[in-house]
Design a protein around this motif. Structure first.
Motif, PDB file in Angstrom:
ATOM      1  N   MET A 105       5.982 -43.304 -50.972  1.00 31.90           N
ATOM      2  CA  MET A 105       5.382 -41.999 -50.722  1.00 31.90           C
ATOM      3  C   MET A 105       3.961 -42.044 -50.170  1.00 31.90           C
ATOM      4  N   LEU A 106       3.425 -43.225 -49.899  1.00 33.00           N
ATOM      5  CA  LEU A 106       2.075 -43.296 -49.333  1.00 33.00           C
ATOM      6  C   LEU A 106       2.191 -43.214 -47.806  1.00 33.00           C
ATOM      7  N   THR A 107       2.603 -42.050 -47.355  1.00 31.64           N
ATOM      8  CA  THR A 107       2.955 -41.802 -45.964  1.00 31.64           C
ATOM      9  C   THR A 107       2.772 -40.324 -45.677  1.00 31.64           C
ATOM     10  N   GLU A 108       2.671 -39.987 -44.429  1.00 29.97           N
ATOM     11  CA  GLU A 108       2.499 -38.573 -44.088  1.00 29.97           C
ATOM     12  C   GLU A 108       3.807 -37.800 -44.163  1.00 29.97           C
ATOM     13  N   TYR A 109       4.917 -38.452 -43.844  1.00 29.79           N
ATOM     14  CA  TYR A 109       6.231 -37.807 -43.917  1.00 29.79           C
ATOM     15  C   TYR A 109       7.216 -38.771 -44.575  1.00 29.79           C
ATOM     16  N   ALA A 110       8.051 -38.245 -45.472  1.00 29.69           N
ATOM     17  CA  ALA A 110       9.052 -39.064 -46.158  1.00 29.69           C
ATOM     18  C   ALA A 110      10.411 -38.387 -46.060  1.00 29.69           C
ATOM     19  N   VAL A 111      11.442 -39.188 -45.776  1.00 27.47           N
ATOM     20  CA  VAL A 111      12.826 -38.699 -45.808  1.00 27.47           C
ATOM     21  C   VAL A 111      13.407 -39.024 -47.175  1.00 27.47           C
ATOM     22  N   VAL A 138       8.684 -29.387 -48.344  1.00 28.75           N
ATOM     23  CA  VAL A 138       9.829 -29.607 -47.470  1.00 28.75           C
ATOM     24  C   VAL A 138       9.540 -28.960 -46.118  1.00 28.75           C
ATOM     25  N   VAL A 139       9.714 -29.754 -45.037  1.00 27.20           N
ATOM     26  CA  VAL A 139       9.464 -29.224 -43.692  1.00 27.20           C
ATOM     27  C   VAL A 139      10.705 -29.234 -42.807  1.00 27.20           C
ATOM     28  N   GLU A 140      11.739 -29.964 -43.198  1.00 24.74           N
ATOM     29  CA  GLU A 140      12.967 -29.990 -42.412  1.00 24.74           C
ATOM     30  C   GLU A 140      14.134 -30.367 -43.318  1.00 24.74           C
ATOM     31  N   ILE A 141      15.289 -29.773 -43.045  1.00 24.82           N
ATOM     32  CA  ILE A 141      16.483 -29.976 -43.869  1.00 24.82           C
ATOM     33  C   ILE A 141      17.605 -30.525 -43.008  1.00 24.82           C
ATOM     34  N   GLY A 142      18.295 -31.534 -43.531  1.00 21.81           N
ATOM     35  CA  GLY A 142      19.406 -32.136 -42.819  1.00 21.81           C
ATOM     36  C   GLY A 142      20.706 -31.401 -43.060  1.00 21.81           C
ATOM     37  N   PRO A 143      21.774 -31.798 -42.349  1.00 24.61           N
ATOM     38  CA  PRO A 143      23.088 -31.165 -42.507  1.00 24.61           C
ATOM     39  C   PRO A 143      23.610 -31.269 -43.937  1.00 24.61           C
ATOM     40  N   GLY A 144      24.193 -30.169 -44.417  1.00 29.05           N
ATOM     41  CA  GLY A 144      24.850 -30.171 -45.718  1.00 29.05           C
ATOM     42  C   GLY A 144      23.946 -29.961 -46.908  1.00 29.05           C
ATOM     43  N   VAL A 145      22.644 -29.764 -46.698  1.00 27.25           N
ATOM     44  CA  VAL A 145      21.724 -29.565 -47.817  1.00 27.25           C
ATOM     45  C   VAL A 145      21.772 -28.107 -48.252  1.00 27.25           C
ATOM     46  N   PRO A 187      15.807 -35.961 -40.765  1.00 30.30           N
ATOM     47  CA  PRO A 187      16.718 -36.090 -41.912  1.00 30.30           C
ATOM     48  C   PRO A 187      18.164 -36.293 -41.479  1.00 30.30           C
ATOM     49  N   GLY A 188      18.899 -37.065 -42.280  1.00 32.14           N
ATOM     50  CA  GLY A 188      20.323 -37.206 -42.089  1.00 32.14           C
ATOM     51  C   GLY A 188      21.072 -36.255 -43.013  1.00 32.14           C
ATOM     52  N   PRO A 189      22.377 -36.358 -43.094  1.00 31.88           N
ATOM     53  CA  PRO A 189      23.152 -35.503 -44.004  1.00 31.88           C
ATOM     54  C   PRO A 189      22.686 -35.665 -45.451  1.00 31.88           C
ATOM     55  N   GLY A 190      22.467 -34.533 -46.109  1.00 27.93           N
ATOM     56  CA  GLY A 190      22.046 -34.542 -47.508  1.00 27.93           C
ATOM     57  C   GLY A 190      20.583 -34.866 -47.716  1.00 27.93           C
ATOM     58  N   GLU A 191      19.810 -34.992 -46.638  1.00 25.50           N
ATOM     59  CA  GLU A 191      18.403 -35.392 -46.743  1.00 25.50           C
ATOM     60  C   GLU A 191      17.457 -34.280 -46.298  1.00 25.50           C
ATOM     61  N   VAL A 192      16.213 -34.428 -46.700  1.00 26.85           N
ATOM     62  CA  VAL A 192      15.150 -33.533 -46.244  1.00 26.85           C
ATOM     63  C   VAL A 192      13.962 -34.382 -45.811  1.00 26.85           C
ATOM     64  N   VAL A 193      13.107 -33.792 -44.985  1.00 26.34           N
ATOM     65  CA  VAL A 193      11.822 -34.397 -44.672  1.00 26.34           C
ATOM     66  C   VAL A 193      10.754 -33.665 -45.468  1.00 26.34           C
ATOM     67  N   VAL A 194       9.929 -34.444 -46.162  1.00 21.89           N
ATOM     68  CA  VAL A 194       8.833 -33.890 -46.953  1.00 21.89           C
ATOM     69  C   VAL A 194       7.509 -34.277 -46.301  1.00 21.89           C
ATOM     70  N   ARG A 195       6.668 -33.277 -46.041  1.00 28.35           N
ATOM     71  CA  ARG A 195       5.288 -33.553 -45.629  1.00 28.35           C
ATOM     72  C   ARG A 195       4.514 -33.887 -46.886  1.00 28.35           C
ATOM     73  N   VAL A 196       4.206 -35.157 -47.063  1.00 21.53           N
ATOM     74  CA  VAL A 196       3.546 -35.614 -48.291  1.00 21.53           C
ATOM     75  C   VAL A 196       2.093 -35.147 -48.288  1.00 21.53           C
ATOM     76  N   ARG A 197       1.636 -34.608 -49.409  1.00 18.49           N
ATOM     77  CA  ARG A 197       0.268 -34.116 -49.535  1.00 18.49           C
ATOM     78  C   ARG A 197      -0.582 -34.962 -50.477  1.00 18.49           C
ATOM     79  N   ALA A 198       0.057 -35.693 -51.357  1.00 15.89           N
ATOM     80  CA  ALA A 198      -0.678 -36.559 -52.289  1.00 15.89           C
ATOM     81  C   ALA A 198       0.255 -37.639 -52.803  1.00 15.89           C
ATOM     82  N   ALA A 199      -0.312 -38.801 -53.100  1.00 15.42           N
ATOM     83  CA  ALA A 199       0.442 -39.919 -53.681  1.00 15.42           C
ATOM     84  C   ALA A 199      -0.366 -40.508 -54.824  1.00 15.42           C
ATOM     85  N   SER A 200       0.332 -41.092 -55.780  1.00 19.51           N
ATOM     86  CA  SER A 200      -0.299 -41.630 -56.987  1.00 19.51           C
ATOM     87  C   SER A 200      -0.042 -43.126 -57.088  1.00 19.51           C
ATOM     88  N   ILE A 201      -1.016 -43.841 -57.659  1.00 19.80           N
ATOM     89  CA  ILE A 201      -0.902 -45.291 -57.852  1.00 19.80           C
ATOM     90  C   ILE A 201      -0.545 -45.569 -59.311  1.00 19.80           C
TER      91      ILE A 201
END
Length: 336
Positions: A114-120, A70-77, A25-39
């Protein structure tokens, strides 16, 4: 990590699985471990029709809708914590207020989806998942839920006792039905076939109009409302159904135009809309504020989105094919 990517107009064979390094993650961002996605229908428009009203970058990570933790938090969050279960607004820059060009960047379009294992994701675009929902159920909410909420509350306020008409049994229409019922509205639904009519009745629709048995469903709406018409109409068909919605709307009512799933041989005659002094409001899903308000209503009334089928991540192609077949009633999900 692995992500499913697509290109405009490439068809199902253009959906491909790729490997990447896990993002940071960059400033103001988080990394999300995606568990499900919808079409959603937007994915079919991009993949098969090769057209979409907003930019789609080449090789974009597919799908605007997803849920995870949420699995990781960037600066300033400051507004998110590791371990929180979240969904994200499909328009991460649209916090509130009117929809504008500068807020139109969209997940699964100009931004990776969001059809990914991790999303920023921007932390400000996140909304907490209602505690009673699974990741799969929550992943059904960002596009369809925000759109349904905007359709019902973003213009003419919905009041208990008013009549809401929803068209069909897609994701937006189903959630609009559930949200309208929770608000105390009378719900009318159109569908095709006795089997779907029975399912919609079981889901709580007050009245279901089978278009196969009653093709002039606008006249039937007026008959069932004592010629008053529907106060709110969630219009998903567009060109092919808009003229009938105009004939079905109440005096001073509102048609929320949210999709264009039905084609028409000629432009619709909207004179009845003018004669009803009604409003036709075009909407593009909803803001982060509207997504958050919708999830509060879902939590308060313990609403559960209707899920048709959940596919494993490796079978995303089968999930898209199932959705494209159009036979499912409810959302098609991919478990990540």
């Amino acid at each position: 990590m692995r992500s499913w990517h697509l290109d405009m107009g490439a068809g199902l064979s253009g959906l491909r699985l790729e490997e990447h390094a896990e993002p940071r993650p960059g400033p103001g961002e988080v990394v999300v471990r995606v568990r499900a996605a919808s079409i959603n229908a937007r994915e079919l428009s991009i993949l098969f029709q090769g057209r979409y009203p907003l930019p789609v970058k080449p090789g974009v990570v597919a799908a605007s809708d997803g849920a995870g933790e949420v699995v990781e938090i960037g600066p300033g969050v400051t507004g998110a914590a590791v371990g929180e279960r979240v969904i994200a607004s499909i328009f991460p820059r649209w916090r509130d207020g009117p929809f504008r060009r500068e807020t139109a960047a969209q997940l699964g379009g100009s931004l990776d989806g969001m059809l990914t294992e991790y999303a920023v994701l921007p932390a400000e675009a996140l909304v907490r998942i209602p505690p009673h929902l699974s990741f799969e159920e929550a992943a059904a909410l960002p596009c369809a839920g925000a759109t349904a909420w905007n359709a019902l509350t973003g213009g003419r306020p919905l009041s208990a006792g008013e009549t809401v008409l929803t068209l069909g049994s897609g994701g937006v229409s189903l959630l609009a039905l559930q949200l309208a019922r929770s608000a105390g509205a009378r719900t009318l639904v159109t569908t095709s076939g006795a089997a779907r009519a029975a399912r919609l009745s079981a889901l709580g629709a007050d009245e279901v109009i089978d278009r196969e048995a009653t093709p002039d469903w606008a006249a039937e709406v007026r008959r069932r409302t004592g010629d008053a018409g529907a106060d709110h109409i969630v219009e998903v068909g567009g060109p092919g159904t808009l003229e009938r919605s105009a004939r079905a709307v109440a005096l001073g009512g509102e048609i929320a135009w949210v999709g264009a799933l039905a084609r028409a041989a000629s432009p619709p005659d909207l004179t009845p809309l003018w004669m009803a002094a009604a409003t036709l409001r075009c909407i593009a899903a909803g803001s982060t504020a509207q997504l958050a308000a919708m999830t509060r209503a879902v939590a308060a009334h313990r609403i559960r989105p209707v899920i048709a089928q959940v596919f494993p991540f490796a079978e995303a192609l089968a999930a898209f094919a199932c959705y494209a077949a159009g036979a499912a009633l409810g959302k098609i999900l991919v478990r990540v």
